[in-house]
Structure formats: C-alpha cells, structure tokens
Design a protein around this motif. Sequence first.
Motif, PDB file in Angstrom:
ATOM      1  N   SER A 140      20.409  38.729  34.976  1.00 30.33           N
ATOM      2  CA  SER A 140      21.730  39.082  35.518  1.00 30.33           C
ATOM      3  C   SER A 140      22.626  37.856  35.589  1.00 30.33           C
ATOM      4  O   SER A 140      23.838  37.950  35.352  1.00 30.33           O
ATOM      5  CB  SER A 140      21.578  39.716  36.902  1.00 30.33           C
ATOM      6  OG  SER A 140      21.119  38.770  37.844  1.00 30.33           O
ATOM      7  N   VAL A 148      26.411  37.311  33.801  1.00 34.63           N
ATOM      8  CA  VAL A 148      27.633  36.851  34.462  1.00 34.63           C
ATOM      9  C   VAL A 148      28.184  35.611  33.770  1.00 34.63           C
ATOM     10  O   VAL A 148      29.387  35.500  33.494  1.00 34.63           O
ATOM     11  CB  VAL A 148      27.362  36.559  35.947  1.00 34.63           C
ATOM     12  CG1 VAL A 148      28.600  35.943  36.602  1.00 34.63           C
ATOM     13  CG2 VAL A 148      26.961  37.830  36.671  1.00 34.63           C
ATOM     14  N   GLU A 171      31.726  46.656  37.427  1.00 40.24           N
ATOM     15  CA  GLU A 171      32.796  45.885  38.041  1.00 40.24           C
ATOM     16  C   GLU A 171      32.403  45.593  39.485  1.00 40.24           C
ATOM     17  O   GLU A 171      32.519  46.448  40.362  1.00 40.24           O
ATOM     18  CB  GLU A 171      34.116  46.647  37.981  1.00 40.24           C
ATOM     19  CG  GLU A 171      34.642  46.861  36.567  1.00 40.24           C
ATOM     20  CD  GLU A 171      35.981  47.581  36.560  1.00 40.24           C
ATOM     21  OE1 GLU A 171      36.497  47.867  37.661  1.00 40.24           O
ATOM     22  OE2 GLU A 171      36.508  47.846  35.470  1.00 40.24           O
ATOM     23  N   PHE A 172      31.925  44.372  39.724  1.00 41.82           N
ATOM     24  CA  PHE A 172      31.531  43.987  41.081  1.00 41.82           C
ATOM     25  C   PHE A 172      32.789  43.742  41.901  1.00 41.82           C
ATOM     26  O   PHE A 172      33.712  43.066  41.438  1.00 41.82           O
ATOM     27  CB  PHE A 172      30.680  42.718  41.024  1.00 41.82           C
ATOM     28  CG  PHE A 172      29.954  42.439  42.311  1.00 41.82           C
ATOM     29  CD1 PHE A 172      28.729  43.012  42.557  1.00 41.82           C
ATOM     30  CD2 PHE A 172      30.505  41.613  43.273  1.00 41.82           C
ATOM     31  CE1 PHE A 172      28.044  42.762  43.736  1.00 41.82           C
ATOM     32  CE2 PHE A 172      29.845  41.364  44.458  1.00 41.82           C
ATOM     33  CZ  PHE A 172      28.607  41.942  44.689  1.00 41.82           C
ATOM     34  N   THR A 207      35.683  42.296  44.071  1.00 44.01           N
ATOM     35  CA  THR A 207      36.108  40.899  44.271  1.00 44.01           C
ATOM     36  C   THR A 207      36.820  40.697  45.593  1.00 44.01           C
ATOM     37  O   THR A 207      37.210  39.579  45.917  1.00 44.01           O
ATOM     38  CB  THR A 207      37.044  40.475  43.129  1.00 44.01           C
ATOM     39  OG1 THR A 207      38.161  41.377  43.069  1.00 44.01           O
ATOM     40  CG2 THR A 207      36.306  40.488  41.793  1.00 44.01           C
ATOM     41  N   VAL A 234      21.805  42.270  43.976  1.00 41.99           N
ATOM     42  CA  VAL A 234      23.034  41.717  43.416  1.00 41.99           C
ATOM     43  C   VAL A 234      23.022  41.849  41.892  1.00 41.99           C
ATOM     44  O   VAL A 234      24.038  42.169  41.267  1.00 41.99           O
ATOM     45  CB  VAL A 234      23.208  40.247  43.839  1.00 41.99           C
ATOM     46  CG1 VAL A 234      24.387  39.605  43.099  1.00 41.99           C
ATOM     47  CG2 VAL A 234      23.419  40.149  45.340  1.00 41.99           C
ATOM     48  N   LEU A 258      25.833  43.671  39.522  1.00 45.06           N
ATOM     49  CA  LEU A 258      26.554  42.896  38.522  1.00 45.06           C
ATOM     50  C   LEU A 258      26.489  43.522  37.133  1.00 45.06           C
ATOM     51  O   LEU A 258      27.384  43.314  36.304  1.00 45.06           O
ATOM     52  CB  LEU A 258      25.998  41.469  38.459  1.00 45.06           C
ATOM     53  CG  LEU A 258      26.313  40.553  39.641  1.00 45.06           C
ATOM     54  CD1 LEU A 258      25.557  39.237  39.500  1.00 45.06           C
ATOM     55  CD2 LEU A 258      27.809  40.293  39.752  1.00 45.06           C
TER      56      LEU A 258
END
Length: 569
Positions: free
Chosen positions: A239, A243, A262-263, A265, A332, A336
Amino acid sequence: MSGTAAEDPGTQPLLRPFSPGGPGADYSSIRKSTDSDASVESRAEGADVGRSVEDGVGRSVEDDVLPETAVLGRNLGWSSAYILIISRVIGSGIFATPGTIVSSVGSIGLSLLLWIAGALVSWCGLAVALEYGTMLPRSGGTKVYLEFTYRWPRFLASTLVAVHAVVLGFTASNCIVFGEYILFASSKEPDPAAVRLLAVALMTSVTVMHGCFLRTGIFVQNMLGWVKIGLVAFMVAASAAVVVLGYSRDFDDHGTASRQAEFPTTWDGLWEGSVWNWGIVSTALFKVFYSYAGLENVNNVMNEVRDPVRTLRSAATTALITACSLYFLVNVAYFLVVPLDDIKESGELIAALFFERVFGPTFGRIFLPLAVAVSAAGNVMVVTFALSRLNQEIARQGFLPFGSGFLSSSLPFGAPLGGLLVHYVPSVVVICIPAKNIYSFILDVEGYPGQFFSLATSLGLIWLRTKRPDLQRPYTAFLPAVWFRILLSLALITAPFVPRAGEEGSAHLFRVSYALVGISVILFGVLYWLFLAVLLPSWGQYRLEEAADVLSDGTTVTRLVRVPREDNT
C-alpha cells in the motif's frame, strides 16, 4: 535446579506463606522443575511429572500457585509462545472483518478509532491475564483463575467453564474463511457446500496432526505464524508503494480499469457517514475484539512452556505491540487502495479485493489469497492446540463424561487426543450449519459470553488483592485498567438490548439473537451445575468429593466421588 525465588521468580512457587521462614523460605523440596532438561531427567528417573508436590498427588486448588509440568514436557520456548499468541491474534479477522465493520459504522474515521480502542481494551484484558497467569502459572487459563477465586458455590465456576468450552469452544470462523479464500483463488464462486467441505477438511487435518504428531504440529504452526507476519508486513509495504508511486489497478470482468480509491483529506471527510448508535458500535467492537482475541492463548498451555512466568510476560506484551501496529497499518492500506463503497460491499473478501487492485487479476487473485488461506489455517492450528489443552484440563478436573480416562490422558500418541476430539466435534457441527452470513454470527456468539468471564476474572482480581495478599504477583495489573475492563464488560453485555431508532420488535429480536444464544449457554451451565452438584446429591443422599488419581501415562486427575451422607448431615 538451583536458585531462590528472588533469583528466578519464573521457576518458583508463587504462594508466600506466613511461616518463620518468610518470603525467602526454601521451597526446593516441593517446587517443580520448569525447564525441559529437568523435566526429561525426572521422567527418565520414573518420577511422576504430573504431580504438583513431591510427597503425593496434589489436586487441591491451592496447588494452582505452584508451576506444574505436563507429561508431554515443556516443548514451548519463547519463540513458540510468541507465535502461539500472534498467530492466534492475526487470523482471519484483519483479512475479513474490516469490510463489515466499515459497513456498519459508516466512516473511515470511526472504523480506525474502533481498531485503536480495541488495542487499548485488549491491553486492559491482557494486564488481568498477566497478573493471573504469573500468579497461578498453570495450564487452563480462565478455568484455573475462576476456580481459584470463586470457590463457592462449589463446582459452579468449573461447570460454567466446562460448558462454555465444550459448547462454544469451537474453531469455525477461520475454517470458513480458509474455504472462501481457496475458492476465490481458484476463480470459483464461494459455493456454501464447497466452502464447508474445505473447512471440515482443514479442521480434520489439523486435529490429526496435533493429535498424532505433536512436534510436527508445533513446527508447522510456528512456520505458518512467521509466514503470516511476513504477509501482513508485505501488505503494508504494498500500500505504501501504491501511494508513493501513484499506482493501483482494479479490473472488472472484461479487464477494464475501474474507479480508484480516494482517502479523505479533511477531518470532516474522515468522519462522514459515521453511525454513533451504541448498539451498532458495540457489535462492531465485538468483531474488533475477536481480531485481538488470543493474547491470553499461552495461559492455556503454561504447563508446556519453558520458564513460564518470564516467557508469558515478555511474549504476550511483544505480541500485543506487534498486532496493534500491523492492524492499524493494514486498515489504512485498505482505505488507500480500495474505494470505500467497495469495502462496504466486500463482506469477508476485502483482502482479496486489495490484492487484486494492487497486483492485477492473476497474481493478486490467485497467489496472495492463497496466502490469506494459509494464514487462516495457521490460526486454526494454534487455536486448536490451546483449546485442546483447556479441554484436557477440564477433563482432569472431572467435569466431562469419561474425563478421568481417555479425555484426560495423552495416550496413545503423546498428545491430548481426547481434548482435540472434544474440540473437533462442535467445530464441525458449527461449520456445517447451513446459514447465510454464518461468519459474522459466529463472531458475535463467540464474543458475547466471553464478556461474562472477563467481568468475573476482573472482579476476582480486585477481590484477591484484598483477601489474598500472601500471593506473590510477579506482574501487577494497573488498577484503573482493571476497572475500565469491568465497566466495558458491563456495557458490552447490555449493549445488544439497546433499541435503535425506528427498529421494530421482530427486527430487534433478530439482531440480539447472538446475545440470547450466549446467555442461553450460560444458563444451561447453571442448570447443569444445579442438577449435577445440588439436586442429584440431594435426591441420592450423597455428597460429591474430589479424589486424586494418576493415569497410566502419569497424568494426575480428579475423580468426583459420591460419599454417602450421614443421617445428621
């Protein structure tokens, strides 16, 4: 062995007597050897390694404060104990439950918060287990602790643990995940019949291995444990690469790239869609707790651990830190890589979607899901290993039919085959139940009754601090953590019965069915105790007494003997 209690507390009796000798009294005449060489030597000399004291067969509850060596010897060092914990903790949970948790609580922020809360709560529970485990370093875990603490009503604690272990002490969820991921890797739809067939095959293979090939089983479960740790670390690294490189792939049935994750923000975006209803959150917490369950796994097999007190403290703490770090990072990683809507719809296949998006439909869909299946198999191995020992300890105490014979012994292959069979039968029965979404229901049913035992052990620990200051405590739990665990257990016990907005009676009854099943098991245990220990002795004019005996393989057992009552009693 040489040394004093001050020099080596992990190998000494943990009861401080009120004698002229004081805390430094010499216990060498009664203490048991706790290293593998000494236990092998004692067996070679014909000594009864199942005995608690040198001058006879000790089956008194007070002997629980003395280390006891299993007839199998002490085959588990630090690394084996660590794997026994971490491989129990990291099972199917982190690969299967995040999707259902996010689906129920609605947001990424609340989901991550629950995983952090689960780690903190697990630490509170681990602190209680460490104090009990170092104070009463015997195999059996909760069984030993409740029997030692709650001696009245007589036999009640033993009976409740026995009923819970037999009825709910199954290993089904990870077997089901194993079958689902095997079929997913083979590009087949997860047909329920095929999943159950694979699950039963896994359970059968593990039972045969642990029952007939003890050392081979330990070696295999250690190897699978390290593979599992490597797999989770690999997922985190993958992951991170996505990113950093801005690369991920998602393919539909025609090989066309699909939408990207779409994490959020912003802070508000992180919590968007959160559902704060306590009934929903508590159910999600049960799943998180299940993913952390197993930190007390070594407590069930202390008779087989070298240097048990020191090993328990170190290995359990290290395993908790490892699991907490990996769980948060893997969650996480999911967010992601996989879109939130896909996560909510993934059910138990969220890890498979992750692999497919990162590595494509070939490698991602075949090889890595197979690795998850292997991870689930490793969990089944360590759970079966530990619970078979718990069943054996229950049988040794005389609370299983035919328990004083085959179920208590380590015959014929030098392993607790009887305890394994007691574990195998309910596991297969649960696996074969033809119900939809059985995985989530199993998690809830397994988790709910355990809160009653968590409450009892936590309250008992505080009671022992006051009533038994003579007990040595190589590890002392942080008292606020114990009280927090008590309050949380009470909250989780009542949570299923908190109504939700707009929920009708029938829907509410269906939702709390797992709690009703758990309560029914506990009530059945109370009724079984009432019939066995109260009504039958009253009708038959006898009382139950415990008599110690030694089996042909050296295992000490307790037989429940009927003693006629005198007319004036």
